[in-house]
Each structure stands twice: as structure tokens, then as C-alpha cells.
Design a protein around this motif. Structure first.
Motif, PDB file in Angstrom:
ATOM      1  N   GLU A  18       0.813  -1.208   0.000  1.00 24.78           N
ATOM      2  CA  GLU A  18       0.000   0.000   0.000  1.00 24.78           C
ATOM      3  C   GLU A  18       0.849   1.262   0.000  1.00 24.78           C
ATOM      4  OE1 GLU A  18      -3.670  -1.565   2.790  1.00 24.78           O
ATOM      5  OE2 GLU A  18      -2.069  -0.410   3.754  1.00 24.78           O
ATOM      6  N   VAL A  19       0.226   2.323  -0.481  1.00 26.98           N
ATOM      7  CA  VAL A  19       0.779   3.663  -0.346  1.00 26.98           C
ATOM      8  C   VAL A  19      -0.412   4.585  -0.073  1.00 26.98           C
ATOM      9  CG1 VAL A  19       0.745   4.216  -2.814  1.00 26.98           C
ATOM     10  CG2 VAL A  19       2.358   5.361  -1.327  1.00 26.98           C
ATOM     11  N   GLU A  20      -0.237   5.472   0.904  1.00 26.05           N
ATOM     12  CA  GLU A  20      -1.306   6.407   1.242  1.00 26.05           C
ATOM     13  C   GLU A  20      -0.959   7.784   0.699  1.00 26.05           C
ATOM     14  OE1 GLU A  20      -3.810   7.874   5.141  1.00 26.05           O
ATOM     15  OE2 GLU A  20      -2.716   5.987   5.220  1.00 26.05           O
ATOM     16  N   ILE A  21      -1.930   8.369  -0.021  1.00 30.32           N
ATOM     17  CA  ILE A  21      -1.756   9.687  -0.627  1.00 30.32           C
ATOM     18  C   ILE A  21      -3.036  10.468  -0.418  1.00 30.32           C
ATOM     19  CG2 ILE A  21      -1.117  10.966  -2.708  1.00 30.32           C
ATOM     20  CD1 ILE A  21      -1.000   7.337  -3.023  1.00 30.32           C
ATOM     21  N   GLU A  22      -2.892  11.673   0.118  1.00 33.18           N
ATOM     22  CA  GLU A  22      -4.052  12.557   0.264  1.00 33.18           C
ATOM     23  C   GLU A  22      -5.236  11.827   0.891  1.00 33.18           C
ATOM     24  OE1 GLU A  22      -4.754  14.219  -3.617  1.00 33.18           O
ATOM     25  OE2 GLU A  22      -2.816  15.223  -3.646  1.00 33.18           O
ATOM     26  N   GLU A  23      -4.972  11.101   1.965  1.00 37.43           N
ATOM     27  CA  GLU A  23      -5.990  10.356   2.713  1.00 37.43           C
ATOM     28  C   GLU A  23      -6.668   9.262   1.894  1.00 37.43           C
ATOM     29  OE1 GLU A  23      -8.633  13.010   4.749  1.00 37.43           O
ATOM     30  OE2 GLU A  23      -6.980  14.215   5.518  1.00 37.43           O
ATOM     31  N   GLU A  24      -6.063   8.871   0.783  1.00 37.91           N
ATOM     32  CA  GLU A  24      -6.570   7.749  -0.013  1.00 37.91           C
ATOM     33  C   GLU A  24      -5.470   6.710  -0.092  1.00 37.91           C
ATOM     34  OE1 GLU A  24      -9.492   8.267  -3.019  1.00 37.91           O
ATOM     35  OE2 GLU A  24      -8.783  10.305  -3.329  1.00 37.91           O
ATOM     36  N   ARG A  25      -5.845   5.498  -0.455  1.00 37.08           N
ATOM     37  CA  ARG A  25      -4.877   4.410  -0.470  1.00 37.08           C
ATOM     38  C   ARG A  25      -4.888   3.707  -1.820  1.00 37.08           C
ATOM     39  NH1 ARG A  25      -5.734   2.309   4.600  1.00 37.08           N
ATOM     40  NH2 ARG A  25      -4.041   3.609   5.286  1.00 37.08           N
ATOM     41  N   GLY A  34       5.266 -18.335   0.354  1.00 41.49           N
ATOM     42  CA  GLY A  34       6.533 -18.573   1.036  1.00 41.49           C
ATOM     43  C   GLY A  34       7.733 -18.283   0.166  1.00 41.49           C
ATOM     44  N   ASP A  35       7.694 -18.718  -1.087  1.00 41.04           N
ATOM     45  CA  ASP A  35       8.799 -18.480  -2.019  1.00 41.04           C
ATOM     46  C   ASP A  35       8.435 -17.489  -3.116  1.00 41.04           C
ATOM     47  OD1 ASP A  35      10.492 -20.338  -0.750  1.00 41.04           O
ATOM     48  OD2 ASP A  35       9.599 -21.993  -1.877  1.00 41.04           O
ATOM     49  N   VAL A  36       7.139 -17.428  -3.433  1.00 41.06           N
ATOM     50  CA  VAL A  36       6.665 -16.596  -4.540  1.00 41.06           C
ATOM     51  C   VAL A  36       5.519 -15.699  -4.061  1.00 41.06           C
ATOM     52  CG1 VAL A  36       5.632 -16.588  -6.846  1.00 41.06           C
ATOM     53  CG2 VAL A  36       7.305 -18.343  -6.241  1.00 41.06           C
ATOM     54  N   VAL A  37       5.641 -14.415  -4.375  1.00 39.07           N
ATOM     55  CA  VAL A  37       4.581 -13.455  -4.091  1.00 39.07           C
ATOM     56  C   VAL A  37       3.822 -13.238  -5.401  1.00 39.07           C
ATOM     57  CG1 VAL A  37       4.053 -11.100  -3.376  1.00 39.07           C
ATOM     58  CG2 VAL A  37       5.934 -12.340  -2.272  1.00 39.07           C
ATOM     59  N   THR A  38       2.557 -13.621  -5.418  1.00 41.24           N
ATOM     60  CA  THR A  38       1.727 -13.446  -6.598  1.00 41.24           C
ATOM     61  C   THR A  38       0.964 -12.134  -6.466  1.00 41.24           C
ATOM     62  OG1 THR A  38       1.477 -15.839  -6.852  1.00 41.24           O
ATOM     63  CG2 THR A  38      -0.123 -14.450  -8.004  1.00 41.24           C
ATOM     64  N   MET A  39       1.291 -11.179  -7.327  1.00 41.67           N
ATOM     65  CA  MET A  39       0.622  -9.884  -7.317  1.00 41.67           C
ATOM     66  C   MET A  39      -0.598  -9.985  -8.217  1.00 41.67           C
ATOM     67  SD  MET A  39       3.797  -7.238  -7.258  1.00 41.67           S
ATOM     68  CE  MET A  39       5.054  -7.393  -5.995  1.00 41.67           C
ATOM     69  N   THR A  40      -1.778  -9.860  -7.613  1.00 38.20           N
ATOM     70  CA  THR A  40      -3.018 -10.183  -8.301  1.00 38.20           C
ATOM     71  C   THR A  40      -3.793  -8.994  -8.846  1.00 38.20           C
ATOM     72  OG1 THR A  40      -4.174 -10.193  -6.182  1.00 38.20           O
ATOM     73  CG2 THR A  40      -3.334 -12.306  -6.990  1.00 38.20           C
ATOM     74  N   HIS A  41      -3.663  -7.833  -8.209  1.00 42.46           N
ATOM     75  CA  HIS A  41      -4.522  -6.712  -8.598  1.00 42.46           C
ATOM     76  C   HIS A  41      -3.911  -5.403  -8.105  1.00 42.46           C
ATOM     77  CE1 HIS A  41      -8.163  -4.416  -9.336  1.00 42.46           C
ATOM     78  NE2 HIS A  41      -8.160  -4.009  -8.094  1.00 42.46           N
ATOM     79  N   THR A  42      -3.849  -4.411  -8.972  1.00 40.83           N
ATOM     80  CA  THR A  42      -3.387  -3.076  -8.598  1.00 40.83           C
ATOM     81  C   THR A  42      -4.576  -2.125  -8.673  1.00 40.83           C
ATOM     82  OG1 THR A  42      -1.194  -3.500  -9.507  1.00 40.83           O
ATOM     83  CG2 THR A  42      -1.780  -1.200  -9.139  1.00 40.83           C
ATOM     84  N   GLU A  43      -4.732  -1.312  -7.638  1.00 41.26           N
ATOM     85  CA  GLU A  43      -5.832  -0.351  -7.629  1.00 41.26           C
ATOM     86  C   GLU A  43      -5.341   1.010  -7.159  1.00 41.26           C
ATOM     87  OE1 GLU A  43     -10.103  -0.015  -5.429  1.00 41.26           O
ATOM     88  OE2 GLU A  43      -9.591  -1.924  -6.377  1.00 41.26           O
ATOM     89  N   VAL A  44      -5.617   2.023  -7.975  1.00 46.14           N
ATOM     90  CA  VAL A  44      -5.309   3.411  -7.638  1.00 46.14           C
ATOM     91  C   VAL A  44      -6.638   4.163  -7.667  1.00 46.14           C
ATOM     92  CG1 VAL A  44      -4.073   5.493  -8.366  1.00 46.14           C
ATOM     93  CG2 VAL A  44      -2.997   3.260  -8.638  1.00 46.14           C
ATOM     94  N   PRO A  45      -6.944   4.936  -6.618  1.00 42.61           N
ATOM     95  CA  PRO A  45      -8.199   5.695  -6.626  1.00 42.61           C
ATOM     96  C   PRO A  45      -8.306   6.559  -7.889  1.00 42.61           C
ATOM     97  CG  PRO A  45      -7.188   5.804  -4.460  1.00 42.61           C
ATOM     98  CD  PRO A  45      -6.187   5.145  -5.381  1.00 42.61           C
TER      99      PRO A  45
END
Length: 94
Positions: A18-25, A34-45
Motif C-alpha cells: 500500500e501507499v497512502e496519498i491525500e488520505e486515499e490508499r 513462502g517463495d513466490v509473491v503473486t501480485m493479483t490486482h493493482t488499484e489506484v483511486p
């Protein structure tokens, strides 16, 4: 707002970077086997889109994965496109 100074955090409880910007996330949802991080979805307000926040979020998340010694599965098309444009992260792909 200075998008160059964004702090990406790993909210393990909600399984998202996460990153918080202007009170939004903005966030990237993930699963971690454990070995692999699966990045499933990116959301920007919607009102923060087009300001480079998504790219900075992905970079920060990939750097965190890299520093952990894990690999990444870019299931999210935005993350996959970022890696394709930034080949220095290709070695992280599982």
C-alpha cells in the motif's frame, strides 16, 4: 503532492502493498506461498490516476520482494507491464 516521496508498506494482514496519498490508499493485492509473491490486482483511486502513483507503488513492492529474496508472479497485468518496461526486475519473475 510529491509522488517521488511515496512510502510503500506491506500490509500483511490484508495481503497488500500500500501507499497512502491525500488520505486515499493505492494498493497491490497479493498472495504469498513462502517463495513466490503473486501480485493479483493493482488499484489506484480514480482521482489519483495518471500521476505515476501506480508505477511507484509497483516499483516499491517489487523492491520489497527483491529484498526478501523471494520471486514474483506478476498475475496483475499492470505489474506485468511494469516489469516488461523495466527489465531490471525480470530476474524476479518466478
Amino acid at each position: 503532492m510529491d509522488t517521488k516521496i511515496l512510502t510503500v508498506t506491506d500490509n500483511r494482514e490484508e495481503r497488500r502493498f500500500e501507499v497512502e496519498i491525500e488520505e486515499e490508499r493505492a494498493f497491490i493485492g497479493y498472495s504469498d506461498d513462502g517463495d513466490v509473491v503473486t501480485m493479483t490486482h493493482t488499484e489506484v483511486p480514480p482521482d489519483l490516476e495518471g500521476k505515476g502513483i501506480g508505477s511507484r507503488l509497483v516499483k516499491g513492492a517489487l523492491d520489497m520482494v527483491k529484498n526478501s529474496g523471494k520471486k514474483v508472479d506478476p498475475a496483475c497485468p499492470f505489474v506485468a507491464a511494469y516489469i516488461k518496461k523495466n527489465p531490471e526486475y525480470e530476474s524476479l519473475v518466478a
